[in-house]
Design a protein around this motif. Sequence first.
Motif, PDB file in Angstrom:
ATOM      1  N   SER A 222      14.820  11.462  20.498  1.00 45.67           N
ATOM      2  CA  SER A 222      14.678  10.473  19.432  1.00 45.67           C
ATOM      3  C   SER A 222      13.408   9.679  19.663  1.00 45.67           C
ATOM      4  O   SER A 222      12.824   9.714  20.741  1.00 45.67           O
ATOM      5  CB  SER A 222      15.885   9.524  19.401  1.00 45.67           C
ATOM      6  OG  SER A 222      15.951   8.774  20.599  1.00 45.67           O
ATOM      7  N   LEU A 223      12.979   8.969  18.621  1.00 43.36           N
ATOM      8  CA  LEU A 223      11.737   8.216  18.731  1.00 43.36           C
ATOM      9  C   LEU A 223      11.825   7.000  17.831  1.00 43.36           C
ATOM     10  O   LEU A 223      12.180   7.095  16.658  1.00 43.36           O
ATOM     11  CB  LEU A 223      10.540   9.097  18.313  1.00 43.36           C
ATOM     12  CG  LEU A 223       9.157   8.592  18.680  1.00 43.36           C
ATOM     13  CD1 LEU A 223       8.958   8.623  20.193  1.00 43.36           C
ATOM     14  CD2 LEU A 223       8.077   9.425  18.011  1.00 43.36           C
ATOM     15  N   ASP A 224      11.520   5.835  18.381  1.00 42.71           N
ATOM     16  CA  ASP A 224      11.567   4.593  17.617  1.00 42.71           C
ATOM     17  C   ASP A 224      10.203   4.342  16.994  1.00 42.71           C
ATOM     18  O   ASP A 224       9.226   4.122  17.695  1.00 42.71           O
ATOM     19  CB  ASP A 224      11.954   3.437  18.551  1.00 42.71           C
ATOM     20  CG  ASP A 224      12.100   2.117  17.799  1.00 42.71           C
ATOM     21  OD1 ASP A 224      12.047   2.144  16.546  1.00 42.71           O
ATOM     22  OD2 ASP A 224      12.263   1.083  18.457  1.00 42.71           O
ATOM     23  N   TYR A 225      10.147   4.380  15.672  1.00 43.72           N
ATOM     24  CA  TYR A 225       8.881   4.152  14.984  1.00 43.72           C
ATOM     25  C   TYR A 225       8.943   2.893  14.117  1.00 43.72           C
ATOM     26  O   TYR A 225       8.166   2.725  13.174  1.00 43.72           O
ATOM     27  CB  TYR A 225       8.506   5.373  14.121  1.00 43.72           C
ATOM     28  CG  TYR A 225       9.497   5.692  13.021  1.00 43.72           C
ATOM     29  CD1 TYR A 225       9.262   5.298  11.708  1.00 43.72           C
ATOM     30  CD2 TYR A 225      10.666   6.383  13.299  1.00 43.72           C
ATOM     31  CE1 TYR A 225      10.170   5.578  10.695  1.00 43.72           C
ATOM     32  CE2 TYR A 225      11.574   6.668  12.303  1.00 43.72           C
ATOM     33  CZ  TYR A 225      11.319   6.272  11.003  1.00 43.72           C
ATOM     34  OH  TYR A 225      12.233   6.546  10.015  1.00 43.72           O
ATOM     35  N   ASN A 226       9.859   1.976  14.451  1.00 41.90           N
ATOM     36  CA  ASN A 226      10.084   0.802  13.621  1.00 41.90           C
ATOM     37  C   ASN A 226       8.951  -0.222  13.670  1.00 41.90           C
ATOM     38  O   ASN A 226       8.991  -1.224  12.963  1.00 41.90           O
ATOM     39  CB  ASN A 226      11.402   0.118  14.016  1.00 41.90           C
ATOM     40  CG  ASN A 226      12.610   0.958  13.639  1.00 41.90           C
ATOM     41  OD1 ASN A 226      12.586   1.658  12.642  1.00 41.90           O
ATOM     42  ND2 ASN A 226      13.646   0.922  14.461  1.00 41.90           N
ATOM     43  N   VAL A 227       7.945   0.028  14.515  1.00 45.61           N
ATOM     44  CA  VAL A 227       6.784  -0.862  14.518  1.00 45.61           C
ATOM     45  C   VAL A 227       5.972  -0.685  13.245  1.00 45.61           C
ATOM     46  O   VAL A 227       5.145  -1.535  12.899  1.00 45.61           O
ATOM     47  CB  VAL A 227       5.884  -0.614  15.749  1.00 45.61           C
ATOM     48  CG1 VAL A 227       6.585  -1.034  17.017  1.00 45.61           C
ATOM     49  CG2 VAL A 227       5.449   0.840  15.827  1.00 45.61           C
ATOM     50  N   VAL A 228       6.194   0.404  12.532  1.00 43.04           N
ATOM     51  CA  VAL A 228       5.472   0.678  11.290  1.00 43.04           C
ATOM     52  C   VAL A 228       6.217   0.037  10.121  1.00 43.04           C
ATOM     53  O   VAL A 228       7.433   0.174   9.990  1.00 43.04           O
ATOM     54  CB  VAL A 228       5.331   2.195  11.044  1.00 43.04           C
ATOM     55  CG1 VAL A 228       4.629   2.473   9.722  1.00 43.04           C
ATOM     56  CG2 VAL A 228       4.578   2.850  12.203  1.00 43.04           C
ATOM     57  N   GLU A 229       5.490  -0.674   9.261  1.00 39.93           N
ATOM     58  CA  GLU A 229       6.083  -1.270   8.067  1.00 39.93           C
ATOM     59  C   GLU A 229       6.288  -0.180   7.010  1.00 39.93           C
ATOM     60  O   GLU A 229       5.472   0.738   6.890  1.00 39.93           O
ATOM     61  CB  GLU A 229       5.159  -2.362   7.505  1.00 39.93           C
ATOM     62  CG  GLU A 229       5.004  -3.581   8.403  1.00 39.93           C
ATOM     63  CD  GLU A 229       6.219  -4.483   8.360  1.00 39.93           C
ATOM     64  OE1 GLU A 229       6.968  -4.424   7.355  1.00 39.93           O
ATOM     65  OE2 GLU A 229       6.416  -5.241   9.325  1.00 39.93           O
ATOM     66  N   ASP A 230       7.380  -0.324   6.238  1.00 44.48           N
ATOM     67  CA  ASP A 230       7.658   0.691   5.216  1.00 44.48           C
ATOM     68  C   ASP A 230       6.491   0.874   4.247  1.00 44.48           C
ATOM     69  O   ASP A 230       6.123   1.994   3.887  1.00 44.48           O
ATOM     70  CB  ASP A 230       8.957   0.364   4.464  1.00 44.48           C
ATOM     71  CG  ASP A 230       8.968  -1.045   3.875  1.00 44.48           C
ATOM     72  OD1 ASP A 230       7.999  -1.805   4.103  1.00 44.48           O
ATOM     73  OD2 ASP A 230       9.950  -1.385   3.192  1.00 44.48           O
ATOM     74  N   LYS A 231       5.873  -0.226   3.830  1.00 41.95           N
ATOM     75  CA  LYS A 231       4.778  -0.146   2.863  1.00 41.95           C
ATOM     76  C   LYS A 231       3.513   0.474   3.447  1.00 41.95           C
ATOM     77  O   LYS A 231       2.619   0.906   2.705  1.00 41.95           O
ATOM     78  CB  LYS A 231       4.453  -1.547   2.318  1.00 41.95           C
ATOM     79  CG  LYS A 231       4.000  -2.545   3.375  1.00 41.95           C
ATOM     80  CD  LYS A 231       3.763  -3.918   2.775  1.00 41.95           C
ATOM     81  CE  LYS A 231       3.427  -4.957   3.827  1.00 41.95           C
ATOM     82  NZ  LYS A 231       2.233  -4.640   4.614  1.00 41.95           N
ATOM     83  N   ASP A 232       3.433   0.531   4.787  1.00 45.41           N
ATOM     84  CA  ASP A 232       2.255   1.106   5.441  1.00 45.41           C
ATOM     85  C   ASP A 232       2.461   2.545   5.887  1.00 45.41           C
ATOM     86  O   ASP A 232       1.506   3.206   6.315  1.00 45.41           O
ATOM     87  CB  ASP A 232       1.860   0.260   6.667  1.00 45.41           C
ATOM     88  CG  ASP A 232       1.405  -1.134   6.288  1.00 45.41           C
ATOM     89  OD1 ASP A 232       0.856  -1.299   5.179  1.00 45.41           O
ATOM     90  OD2 ASP A 232       1.595  -2.056   7.101  1.00 45.41           O
TER      91      ASP A 232
END
Length: 292
Positions: A222-232
């Motif tokens: 698994s990989l946490d990519y939540n640092v990215v904003e949905d709009k970006d």
Amino acid sequence: MQGKIIKGIAGFYYVYVIEAGVYECKAKGVFRNKKIKPLVGDNVLIDVISDSEHTGNITDILPRKNELIRPAVANIDQVMIVFASLSPEPNFNLLSRFIVMMEYNRIDTVICFNKTDQVDSESLDKMVKDFSGCGSRIITSSVKENKGIDEIREVLQNKTTALAGPSGVGKSSILNSVFPEAESRTGEISEKINRGKHTTRHTEIFNITGDTFVLDTPGFTSLDYNVVEDKDLRFYFNEFTEYEGKCRFNGCVHVNEPDCAVKAAVTEGRISELRYKIYTDMYNELKNKRKY
């Protein structure tokens, strides 16, 4: 004395010093107080305790040009993401998340579809085509048939590369083929659950030759990519770049908006349907998490 951390196990860091060998070191308490953890790939200064026993203390961590949390590495030039062509079944969603995180960290990526001897040419061609616009170099390889090994060796030359991917996809086998002295344990796929056994227990860097280093990293699922904003998120899908500004609405996120150039490109086959579906799934996941 300056060196590079090539391995970290149970609080000990193994520092490679050119023409002097590897020193077993502990990190000074000041790092713990500052909540700084040395990473494999760090360039460090050490005080030698014993030359005969090759022991010392890490006294300073030199500035990092980049760092990753998972795999936990620093100062890398590129990541080679390895996925099996068939066994274990490639998780394209996970691969896309990894690409997004490397794009976010501004680290070049190379995708390696390994074990090509296990899959038919039509399926392999579709994999390559689906990811051909993602901005990463793509290599197909088979350690068993010795295919793609020379291209991998050329890609690794004079760079520090993190070798990453789920367990059981053949990362260690590739590393052994390119650099037999690495002696990574390869292991076999568990037939019962068709998932790789975690054969690599820690991150380790190998000096192949000169300025060529490879980091063999533990497998991940698994990989946490939540640092990215949905709009970006759209900015990390390279396939969309040429369509930016061509949609009806400024700031179009290419999901529900009408007259969207990206959606039109998907319909016309200029953007992979698979990659677009993964994008919308990731976008909706990020959007829903942001609400809570």
